[in-house]
Design an enzyme around this catalytic site. Sequence first.
Site, short mmCIF file in Angstrom:
data_model
loop_
_atom_site.label_atom_id
_atom_site.label_comp_id
_atom_site.label_asym_id
_atom_site.label_seq_id
_atom_site.Cartn_x
_atom_site.Cartn_y
_atom_site.Cartn_z
CE LYS A 29 -1.28 -1.67 7.71
NZ LYS A 29 -2.19 -2.69 8.29
CD GLU A 33 2.30 1.52 -1.23
OE1 GLU A 33 3.19 2.39 -1.29
OE2 GLU A 33 2.39 0.51 -0.51
CB SER A 56 -2.04 -7.02 14.26
OG SER A 56 -3.10 -7.67 13.60
#
Length: 393
Positions: free
Chosen positions: A89, A111, A377
């Site tokens: 991310k 958010e 990931s």
Amino acid sequence: MNYQVDEKGFYGEFGGAFIPEMLYPNIEELRLNYLKITAEPSFKKEFMELLVDYVGRPTPLYFAKRLSEKYNTKIYLKREDLCHTGAHKINNTIGQILIAKRLGKTRIIAETGAGQHGVATATVCALMGLECVIYMGEVDIKRQAPNVARMKMLGTEVRPATSGSKTLNDATNEAIRDWINNPENTYYIIGSVVGPHPYPDMVARFQAVISEEIKAQLEEKERTEFPNYVIACVGGGSNAAGAFYHFLDDENVKLIAVEAAGKGVDSGESAATSILGKIGIIHGSKTLLMQSNDGQITEPYSISAGLDYPGVGPLHSHLHQTKRAEFIAITDDEAMQSGWEVSQTEGIIPAIETAHAFSVLDKKQFKPSDIVVINLSGRGDKDLTTYIDYFKL
Ligand SMILES: *Cc1c(COP(=O)(O)O)cnc(C)c1O
């Protein structure tokens, strides 16, 4: 077949920007500038330097010897779990905060559901010294206490969303309201390849560093840039988009997108969007999403918070519809067993999101000569309590 976004922001029939009128100036400012900004040499230089020195890129492409022996094929793991903050991310939040700075913005909002995107955003705000407000459902704040603490430690204000189901959807509505009220100084960092155009394309481009590195690393290790398979889990779809990106036009590279079946695709408790979803509009984009017959968004379920999203990005809806990618749904139990297996076989505890991708090894037969790249990931530290409860450790 074309898998890139078109000028109007569509992938085939999916995508676009279905937004309230009052959001139009913000989105339009971004749309008109994002390609120009990211093409500037000074942007590229700053982005690459941060990816190298701060995130720790390139992440290794690791040949998983014991797993390969077990499945009688050649398995490589792209180690996004070794990125700073423990997942892919951060690639995206670094890219977007550099855009925000160049647009003259001084305040960041986002958010978050499980808190992973919130932490990645709070991290880059601390790095750049920008004010940061993260919206999070009141229920999620209680469920994800460690990530809330991380965000606070990083100097971010976590604002509870107290309406509706008090989860991700409500946090998104609050963030959009904030942006409408603060269009001049505020930038909204979206965490996956979702939302109105140009977000899905922009996020995919930032995550595309994953497949760019895979190509160079495979060339070195296997004397070919092209694997036979790339496998990645899909929540909103950003790590998969990044791992697929530079292979989209090479139809010899088979792409496998792995969704969360939760307690089973037909159990009513699942997040298998591409199988269960119908075309609708969520977060400003036309895409596949789980909804009731009268169009109400269905609350998704998965044991992994990061896959627990009712929609999927428009690129993935297109990959599903055109059959460019094969979509496979994996249950909680299958994913947990795979998380256990990878830990014991390779000494790597994967995030439960990632564990879903590994379950494909039990679902599909690969040839001994196949090169299979699995995008790892994220790491499993954040999931330890779930692993402890599940395996009674
Ligand atoms: C957030 C997350 C995901 C799901 O998000 P995508 O946008 O689909 O990549 C998958 N794996 C990990 C480790 C995550 O943190």
